[in-house]
Design a protein around this motif. Structure first.
Motif, PDB file in Angstrom:
ATOM      1  N   LEU A 129      -4.013  -3.581   2.803  1.00  0.00           N
ATOM      2  CA  LEU A 129      -3.142  -2.685   3.564  1.00  0.00           C
ATOM      3  C   LEU A 129      -3.375  -1.219   3.179  1.00  0.00           C
ATOM      4  O   LEU A 129      -3.451  -0.348   4.051  1.00  0.00           O
ATOM      5  N   ILE A 130      -3.493  -0.969   1.888  1.00  0.00           N
ATOM      6  CA  ILE A 130      -3.760   0.407   1.442  1.00  0.00           C
ATOM      7  C   ILE A 130      -5.124   0.853   1.948  1.00  0.00           C
ATOM      8  O   ILE A 130      -5.284   1.960   2.453  1.00  0.00           O
ATOM      9  N   ARG A 131      -6.117  -0.028   1.840  1.00  0.00           N
ATOM     10  CA  ARG A 131      -7.476   0.326   2.272  1.00  0.00           C
ATOM     11  C   ARG A 131      -7.527   0.629   3.768  1.00  0.00           C
ATOM     12  O   ARG A 131      -8.278   1.486   4.216  1.00  0.00           O
ATOM     13  N   ALA A 132      -6.697  -0.039   4.564  1.00  0.00           N
ATOM     14  CA  ALA A 132      -6.669   0.232   6.005  1.00  0.00           C
ATOM     15  C   ALA A 132      -6.248   1.673   6.277  1.00  0.00           C
ATOM     16  O   ALA A 132      -6.738   2.297   7.212  1.00  0.00           O
ATOM     17  N   GLY A 133      -5.346   2.204   5.462  1.00  0.00           N
ATOM     18  CA  GLY A 133      -4.888   3.574   5.659  1.00  0.00           C
ATOM     19  C   GLY A 133      -5.666   4.613   4.872  1.00  0.00           C
ATOM     20  O   GLY A 133      -5.693   5.784   5.251  1.00  0.00           O
ATOM     21  N   LYS A 191     -10.372   4.267  -4.137  1.00  0.00           N
ATOM     22  CA  LYS A 191     -10.596   3.255  -5.171  1.00  0.00           C
ATOM     23  C   LYS A 191      -9.211   2.690  -5.461  1.00  0.00           C
ATOM     24  O   LYS A 191      -8.284   3.442  -5.777  1.00  0.00           O
ATOM     25  N   ILE A 192      -9.058   1.375  -5.333  1.00  0.00           N
ATOM     26  CA  ILE A 192      -7.733   0.751  -5.421  1.00  0.00           C
ATOM     27  C   ILE A 192      -7.776  -0.402  -6.415  1.00  0.00           C
ATOM     28  O   ILE A 192      -8.637  -1.281  -6.311  1.00  0.00           O
ATOM     29  N   ILE A 193      -6.833  -0.392  -7.335  1.00  0.00           N
ATOM     30  CA  ILE A 193      -6.657  -1.498  -8.268  1.00  0.00           C
ATOM     31  C   ILE A 193      -5.193  -1.910  -8.182  1.00  0.00           C
ATOM     32  O   ILE A 193      -4.302  -1.095  -8.416  1.00  0.00           O
ATOM     33  N   VAL A 194      -4.939  -3.166  -7.819  1.00  0.00           N
ATOM     34  CA  VAL A 194      -3.571  -3.667  -7.704  1.00  0.00           C
ATOM     35  C   VAL A 194      -3.401  -4.812  -8.698  1.00  0.00           C
ATOM     36  O   VAL A 194      -4.241  -5.718  -8.758  1.00  0.00           O
ATOM     37  N   ASP A 241       3.655 -11.973  -9.171  1.00  0.00           N
ATOM     38  CA  ASP A 241       4.905 -12.709  -8.973  1.00  0.00           C
ATOM     39  C   ASP A 241       5.377 -12.682  -7.525  1.00  0.00           C
ATOM     40  O   ASP A 241       6.414 -13.227  -7.188  1.00  0.00           O
ATOM     41  N   GLY A 242       4.614 -12.023  -6.652  1.00  0.00           N
ATOM     42  CA  GLY A 242       4.966 -11.989  -5.234  1.00  0.00           C
ATOM     43  C   GLY A 242       5.936 -10.894  -4.844  1.00  0.00           C
ATOM     44  O   GLY A 242       6.217 -10.716  -3.670  1.00  0.00           O
ATOM     45  N   GLN A 243       6.464 -10.149  -5.826  1.00  0.00           N
ATOM     46  CA  GLN A 243       7.409  -9.079  -5.498  1.00  0.00           C
ATOM     47  C   GLN A 243       7.156  -7.779  -6.243  1.00  0.00           C
ATOM     48  O   GLN A 243       7.399  -6.716  -5.708  1.00  0.00           O
ATOM     49  N   HIS A 244       6.692  -7.848  -7.477  1.00  0.00           N
ATOM     50  CA  HIS A 244       6.539  -6.657  -8.304  1.00  0.00           C
ATOM     51  C   HIS A 244       5.057  -6.422  -8.593  1.00  0.00           C
ATOM     52  O   HIS A 244       4.384  -7.308  -9.120  1.00  0.00           O
ATOM     53  N   PHE A 245       4.599  -5.219  -8.249  1.00  0.00           N
ATOM     54  CA  PHE A 245       3.183  -4.904  -8.388  1.00  0.00           C
ATOM     55  C   PHE A 245       3.012  -3.496  -8.949  1.00  0.00           C
ATOM     56  O   PHE A 245       3.916  -2.668  -8.865  1.00  0.00           O
ATOM     57  N   ALA A 246       1.816  -3.255  -9.473  1.00  0.00           N
ATOM     58  CA  ALA A 246       1.416  -1.914  -9.899  1.00  0.00           C
ATOM     59  C   ALA A 246       0.075  -1.625  -9.232  1.00  0.00           C
ATOM     60  O   ALA A 246      -0.787  -2.504  -9.149  1.00  0.00           O
ATOM     61  N   ALA A 247      -0.085  -0.411  -8.751  1.00  0.00           N
ATOM     62  CA  ALA A 247      -1.334  -0.038  -8.091  1.00  0.00           C
ATOM     63  C   ALA A 247      -1.801   1.314  -8.585  1.00  0.00           C
ATOM     64  O   ALA A 247      -0.995   2.230  -8.790  1.00  0.00           O
ATOM     65  N   GLU A 248      -3.102   1.421  -8.777  1.00  0.00           N
ATOM     66  CA  GLU A 248      -3.738   2.705  -9.050  1.00  0.00           C
ATOM     67  C   GLU A 248      -4.584   3.024  -7.823  1.00  0.00           C
ATOM     68  O   GLU A 248      -5.408   2.204  -7.405  1.00  0.00           O
ATOM     69  N   VAL A 249      -4.349   4.189  -7.251  1.00  0.00           N
ATOM     70  CA  VAL A 249      -5.058   4.589  -6.035  1.00  0.00           C
ATOM     71  C   VAL A 249      -5.662   5.962  -6.273  1.00  0.00           C
ATOM     72  O   VAL A 249      -4.947   6.936  -6.553  1.00  0.00           O
ATOM     73  N   GLN A 300       1.064  12.328  -2.652  1.00  0.00           N
ATOM     74  CA  GLN A 300       0.099  11.245  -2.806  1.00  0.00           C
ATOM     75  C   GLN A 300       0.793   9.890  -2.682  1.00  0.00           C
ATOM     76  O   GLN A 300       0.322   9.000  -1.965  1.00  0.00           O
ATOM     77  N   GLN A 301       1.920   9.746  -3.361  1.00  0.00           N
ATOM     78  CA  GLN A 301       2.638   8.472  -3.322  1.00  0.00           C
ATOM     79  C   GLN A 301       3.214   8.197  -1.934  1.00  0.00           C
ATOM     80  O   GLN A 301       3.230   7.051  -1.479  1.00  0.00           O
ATOM     81  N   ARG A 302       3.641   9.224  -1.249  1.00  0.00           N
ATOM     82  CA  ARG A 302       4.116   9.043   0.126  1.00  0.00           C
ATOM     83  C   ARG A 302       2.994   8.560   1.034  1.00  0.00           C
ATOM     84  O   ARG A 302       3.207   7.736   1.930  1.00  0.00           O
ATOM     85  N   ALA A 303       1.783   9.072   0.811  1.00  0.00           N
ATOM     86  CA  ALA A 303       0.630   8.643   1.612  1.00  0.00           C
ATOM     87  C   ALA A 303       0.345   7.160   1.388  1.00  0.00           C
ATOM     88  O   ALA A 303       0.062   6.422   2.343  1.00  0.00           O
ATOM     89  N   VAL A 304       0.441   6.707   0.150  1.00  0.00           N
ATOM     90  CA  VAL A 304       0.228   5.289  -0.141  1.00  0.00           C
ATOM     91  C   VAL A 304       1.370   4.460   0.452  1.00  0.00           C
ATOM     92  O   VAL A 304       1.136   3.442   1.108  1.00  0.00           O
ATOM     93  N   ASN A 305       2.602   4.889   0.226  1.00  0.00           N
ATOM     94  CA  ASN A 305       3.753   4.140   0.754  1.00  0.00           C
ATOM     95  C   ASN A 305       3.708   4.021   2.271  1.00  0.00           C
ATOM     96  O   ASN A 305       4.158   3.013   2.836  1.00  0.00           O
ATOM     97  N   ALA A 306       3.155   5.024   2.954  1.00  0.00           N
ATOM     98  CA  ALA A 306       3.052   4.966   4.414  1.00  0.00           C
ATOM     99  C   ALA A 306       2.171   3.800   4.861  1.00  0.00           C
ATOM    100  O   ALA A 306       2.399   3.214   5.923  1.00  0.00           O
ATOM    101  N   THR A 307       1.175   3.446   4.036  1.00  0.00           N
ATOM    102  CA  THR A 307       0.300   2.319   4.393  1.00  0.00           C
ATOM    103  C   THR A 307       1.007   0.984   4.217  1.00  0.00           C
ATOM    104  O   THR A 307       0.542  -0.031   4.741  1.00  0.00           O
ATOM    105  N   LEU A 308       2.123   0.985   3.496  1.00  0.00           N
ATOM    106  CA  LEU A 308       2.866  -0.235   3.183  1.00  0.00           C
ATOM    107  C   LEU A 308       4.274  -0.221   3.762  1.00  0.00           C
ATOM    108  O   LEU A 308       5.129  -1.011   3.375  1.00  0.00           O
ATOM    109  N   LYS A 309       4.512   0.677   4.707  1.00  0.00           N
ATOM    110  CA  LYS A 309       5.864   0.918   5.219  1.00  0.00           C
ATOM    111  C   LYS A 309       6.566  -0.359   5.689  1.00  0.00           C
ATOM    112  O   LYS A 309       7.701  -0.634   5.310  1.00  0.00           O
TER     113      LYS A 309
END
Length: 76
Positions: A11-15, A20-23, A27-35, A48-57
């Protein structure tokens, strides 16, 4: 069906196709990502974080993705 780290990366890569993305998280709910993305140059961390969150809205709004800790930056 629970969201996976791979789903989040796609999803992040689509936007942000040049990122470079590392997720992490499985547990299906809690994640950490480096973008790291060239488009972040000149943006502050909030932008920057808003740009990433927009890909996951949709996933964030629906609750499918409960928590995502983000580390973002432009490449050096």
């Amino acid at each position: 069906m629970a969201i996976t780290a791979s789903d989040i990366e796609h999803l992040i890569r689509a936007g942000l196709p040049d990122a470079k993305i590392i997720v992490q998280g499985d547990d299906g709910q809690h994640f950490a990502a480096e973008v790291i993305d060239p488009s972040f140059k000149g943006m502050n961390r909030v932008q920057q974080q808003r740009a990433v969150n927009a890909t996951l809205k949709a996933q964030l709004e629906s609750g499918e993705l409960h928590a995502l800790a983000l580390t973002t930056r432009a490449p050096e």
